[in-house]
Structures are given as C-alpha cells and as structure tokens.
Design an enzyme around this catalytic site. Structure first.
Site, PDB file in Angstrom:
ATOM      1  N   LEU A  62       0.934  -1.042   0.036  1.00 11.28           N
ATOM      2  CA  LEU A  62       0.156   0.030   0.169  1.00 11.28           C
ATOM      3  C   LEU A  62       0.825   1.260  -0.031  1.00 11.28           C
ATOM      4  O   LEU A  62       2.091   1.214   0.602  1.00 11.28           O
ATOM      5  CB  LEU A  62      -0.938  -0.034   1.314  1.00 11.28           C
ATOM      6  CG  LEU A  62      -2.051  -1.313   1.390  1.00 11.28           C
ATOM      7  CD1 LEU A  62      -2.673  -0.859   2.652  1.00 11.28           C
ATOM      8  CD2 LEU A  62      -2.976  -1.050   0.226  1.00 11.28           C
ATOM      9  N   ASP A  63       0.284   2.357  -0.405  1.00 10.34           N
ATOM     10  CA  ASP A  63       1.265   3.574  -0.479  1.00 10.34           C
ATOM     11  C   ASP A  63       1.415   4.069   0.939  1.00 10.34           C
ATOM     12  O   ASP A  63       0.590   3.640   1.771  1.00 10.34           O
ATOM     13  CB  ASP A  63       0.477   4.592  -1.400  1.00 10.34           C
ATOM     14  CG  ASP A  63       0.402   4.334  -2.993  1.00 10.34           C
ATOM     15  OD1 ASP A  63       0.997   3.421  -3.432  1.00 10.34           O
ATOM     16  OD2 ASP A  63      -0.523   5.203  -3.537  1.00 10.34           O
ATOM     17  N   ARG A  64       2.238   4.531   0.869  1.00 13.32           N
ATOM     18  CA  ARG A  64       2.825   5.340   2.283  1.00 13.32           C
ATOM     19  C   ARG A  64       1.236   6.175   3.082  1.00 13.32           C
ATOM     20  O   ARG A  64       1.052   5.965   4.027  1.00 13.32           O
ATOM     21  CB  ARG A  64       3.774   6.108   2.343  1.00 13.32           C
ATOM     22  CG  ARG A  64       4.189   6.663   3.627  1.00 13.32           C
ATOM     23  CD  ARG A  64       5.590   7.797   3.561  1.00 13.32           C
ATOM     24  NE  ARG A  64       5.893   8.190   4.942  1.00 13.32           N
ATOM     25  CZ  ARG A  64       7.260   8.722   5.093  1.00 13.32           C
ATOM     26  NH1 ARG A  64       7.890   9.156   3.979  1.00 13.32           N
ATOM     27  NH2 ARG A  64       7.679   9.033   6.315  1.00 13.32           N
ATOM     28  N   ARG A 164      -4.952   6.568  -7.547  1.00 15.91           N
ATOM     29  CA  ARG A 164      -4.780   7.909  -7.480  1.00 15.91           C
ATOM     30  C   ARG A 164      -4.583   8.608  -8.904  1.00 15.91           C
ATOM     31  O   ARG A 164      -5.272   9.445  -9.325  1.00 15.91           O
ATOM     32  CB  ARG A 164      -3.380   8.051  -6.649  1.00 15.91           C
ATOM     33  CG  ARG A 164      -3.208   7.651  -5.395  1.00 15.91           C
ATOM     34  CD  ARG A 164      -2.090   7.433  -4.694  1.00 15.91           C
ATOM     35  NE  ARG A 164      -1.285   8.649  -4.802  1.00 15.91           N
ATOM     36  CZ  ARG A 164      -0.120   8.769  -4.076  1.00 15.91           C
ATOM     37  NH1 ARG A 164       0.538   7.606  -3.555  1.00 15.91           N
ATOM     38  NH2 ARG A 164       0.626  10.041  -4.210  1.00 15.91           N
TER      39      ARG A 164
END
Length: 242
Positions: A62-64, A164
C-alpha cells in the site's frame, strides 16, 4: 491502537492464522524501507516482525499515505503462493476514497498507465461506484460551495498508484493526494480542517487460502482521520460506515 512505553505502537491485527496475518496499516506508515523516503524511521515490516517475534513477508503493498488492509505471509512458501495468487488476479480488493466533485453513479476507467520505474505503459482498469455525495458551504475559487464524493474503488489490475492516477485522470482526484491530486484542494483541507492525510482507505481484501481453500474476507475499520472527515463532510448520522 495499543502502545508500550519502550516500543513502536502495536499494529492492529485484523486476521491471523498459522501462515498469514493482516493488519490495519496506519496512514503515513511505509510498508518497508525505501530510498525515496529517507525521512522515515519506522516501517510496517519491522514493527510487525518485532510485534510477532518472527519474520514477516508483505505479499502486496500500500502507498505510504494509504491506510487499511495489508496482508503478510509468515513463511516463504506461503509468500510465494500468495504472490502467485495476486499475479493471477485471484485477490479481490476494494477501497474507499473521498474525491473532489460529484462523481458518476458508476464508471469503469480503462486507461493505460506509465510505470514510474520502467517508463513502459501498462493496461490498467478500475471500476468505481459512488456511495454518497455532499455539497458543503465552503467557498473554493469562484464557487461558494464545495462538492465531494465518497466512492468505492475496485481495481482489476495492480499498477503503481493506479487508483490515484485514475481518479486524477477523470478530474476527480483523491483529497490529500500528492503529486497526482489537486494542490489547491489539499491546501484548503489543511487550512480549514487541519487535515493532510490522503483520504484513501483499503477497505477489504478477499482471497482463497492456498492451503485450506477457505475463502477469506478481511475488512479494515476506518482510521480516526478518515472517519473524522466522513463526519465533517457527510454528517456523522449519514456517513455510510459499513
């Protein structure tokens, strides 16, 4: 979230078996060490390893700035099996996001994305449906109100920053996203709500256990900042918290 005086906060465990464990990853926590985030000193892999007292293997990422369900294998063999299942599209993932504007009731975004590391364009498909819309008396630019939507996102491919980039592509960027989002909206949220979290939550992960063949469904509750913004934008009583 529990904590002890001498260690990092414990990660909330959503599911655990002999060979798999899933956590509710906090927004802002890196999965593992990365050369592009030299400012970070804590990582989910190390925290969970110390918490469980054994080696852990992240089977996806997962993205930060994304919170929610993050799955780890506890053995190398299980990691290989789960990686294979991810590659074959056997994992169902769903996310919730708060985005700018009024989104369509539903839409499939079929838009190839350039891999940031290789420069190669890859097929990328995301389906979404609108859960709720809101219009609040918050001036923005030439508008006297601001409009937002809560959407459920279901990616059928797993490209880097896919959700995103896809939401930005259809001009409904995720609030708090940098660099793909709207910096003016992000500034508005920081100034008006004191909010800088990206409002993207990995809500659910479903897969078939490679050994037991049991169908596993793991759901992560909203974290505090996401839930606060649901209340602020959509109203506590009306927020579709399910």
């Amino acid at each position: 979230m529990n904590s002890s005086p001498d260690t990092s906060p414990l990660l909330p465990i959503l599911y655990q078996s002999a060979d798999l464990v899933a956590i509710n990853k906090p927004h802002g926590l890196l999965v593992h060490r990365s050369p592009i985030a030299s400012d970070a000193s804590e990582f989910a892999v190390q925290i969970l390893r110390d918490q469980l007292g054994q080696r852990v293997y992240p089977v996806h990422r997962l993205d930060r700035k994304t919170g929610g369900v993050l799955l780890f294998a506890l053995t190398d063999s299980m990691n290989s099996l789960m990686q294979q299942q991810f590659m074959e599209g056997g994992i169902d993932k769903s996310y919730l996001a708060i985005v700018r504007g009024f989104t369509p009731d539903e839409q499939t975004i079929d838009y190839a994305l350039r891999n940031d590391e290789t420069g190669v364009f890859q097929d990328a498909v995301t389906y979404f449906k609108t859960v709720q819309r809101t219009e609040i008396p918050l001036p923005f630019g030439k508008h006297v109100t601001s409009r937002y939507s809560l959407v459920e996102l279901t990616p059928t491919t797993g490209r880097m920053h896919q959700l995103r980039k896809h939401m930005a592509h259809i001009l409904h960027p995720i609030i708090g996203d940098r660099p793909h989002g709207c910096n003016k909206q992000n500034k508005l949220f920081k100034e008006h709500f004191e909010m800088s979290t990206m409002l993207l939550h990995a809500r659910q992960l479903e897969f078939t256990h490679p050994v037991t063949e049991e169908r596993i469904s793991i759901t992560a509750p909203f974290q505090a900042e996401f839930e606060r913004m649901l209340g602020a934008l959509f109203g506590v009583d009306d927020s579709p918290i399910y």
